[in-house]
Design a protein around this motif. Structure first.
Motif, PDB file in Angstrom:
ATOM      1  N   LYS A 145       3.976   8.848  -6.230  1.00  0.00           N
ATOM      2  CA  LYS A 145       4.540  10.182  -5.978  1.00  0.00           C
ATOM      3  C   LYS A 145       5.808  10.396  -6.800  1.00  0.00           C
ATOM      4  N   GLU A 189       0.834  -1.203   0.000  1.00  0.00           N
ATOM      5  CA  GLU A 189       0.000   0.000   0.000  1.00  0.00           C
ATOM      6  C   GLU A 189       0.872   1.258   0.000  1.00  0.00           C
ATOM      7  N   SER A 190       1.763   1.369   0.969  1.00  0.00           N
ATOM      8  CA  SER A 190       2.608   2.566   1.044  1.00  0.00           C
ATOM      9  C   SER A 190       3.631   2.586  -0.097  1.00  0.00           C
ATOM     10  N   GLU A 201       2.027   3.866  -3.325  1.00  0.00           N
ATOM     11  CA  GLU A 201       1.823   5.320  -3.174  1.00  0.00           C
ATOM     12  C   GLU A 201       3.147   6.065  -3.365  1.00  0.00           C
ATOM     13  N   HIS A 248      -5.107   5.193 -10.621  1.00  0.00           N
ATOM     14  CA  HIS A 248      -4.587   6.473 -10.147  1.00  0.00           C
ATOM     15  C   HIS A 248      -4.029   7.374 -11.249  1.00  0.00           C
TER      16      HIS A 248
END
Length: 182
Positions: free
Chosen positions: A47, A39-40, A43, A102
């Protein structure tokens, strides 16, 4: 046309923004250790993609597609990372779906060794390469095979994955659980 490439390796994640001429316009690099859980980690890669585009002065809306080069085992059909030794918490991760959602652009995914073989076939100085064996040696060892101008993958996307052949059954234990891997 602009494209983003993300190569998730055992030590680093390389993010590149390039064009249809094969020119790299901007690069970004992350430590694989910093990804932690899926999950992290996803992300953090997202970014990095946005940062790479921003530094190049390109809007994500101008990017035509994303290519993911991921460690195996993986499933091209499902768009999933299955259980890579260098990312032990990344089990059955639908990574392609995450980035499609995303970024709202087409996302293509391939095993890192196979992606390298395809890139060599596409951007080689020689136009007449129809057969090749591509080996990648970094944190791990992998490969990709091209026959008659087409990638050979097999049923489970593992053709060309040479890194986990056991050379010495009494050798050191590998992250994959076997002993004495190449």
């Amino acid at each position: 046309m602009y494209f983003i490439g993300v190569d998730i390796g055992g030590t680093k994640v390389s993010i590149s923004l390039g064009n249809d001429e094969g020119e790299v316009i901007q690069k970004e690099r992350l430590s694989t250790c910093s990804l932690k859980n899926p999950e992290s980690g996803q992300e953090k890669i997202l970014k990095g993609i946005h940062k790479c585009a921003l530094q190049a002065g390109i809007s994500i809306d101008q990017v035509d597609a994303l290519g993911l080069a991921v460690p195996g085992p993986m499933s091209v059909k499902k768009g999933m990372i299955l259980n890579p030794p260098n990312l032990p918490t990344w089990v059955d991760v639908p990574i392609r779906q995450f980035f499609q959602k995303h970024l709202n652009i087409p996302v293509f995914m391939q095993n890192d060794g196979d992606a390298g073989a395809l890139a060599h076939l596409e951007f080689s100085c020689s136009n007449n390469i129809n057969h090749l064996i591509f080996l990648t040696m970094s944190t791990g060892v992998g490969g990709g095979i091209i026959v008659d101008g087409k990638l050979v993958q097999g049923k489970n996307n593992t053709v060309g994955e040479v890194g986990h052949f056991v050379l010495d059954p009494k050798g050191p234990k590998c992250m994959c659980g076997q002993h004495g891997c190449f």
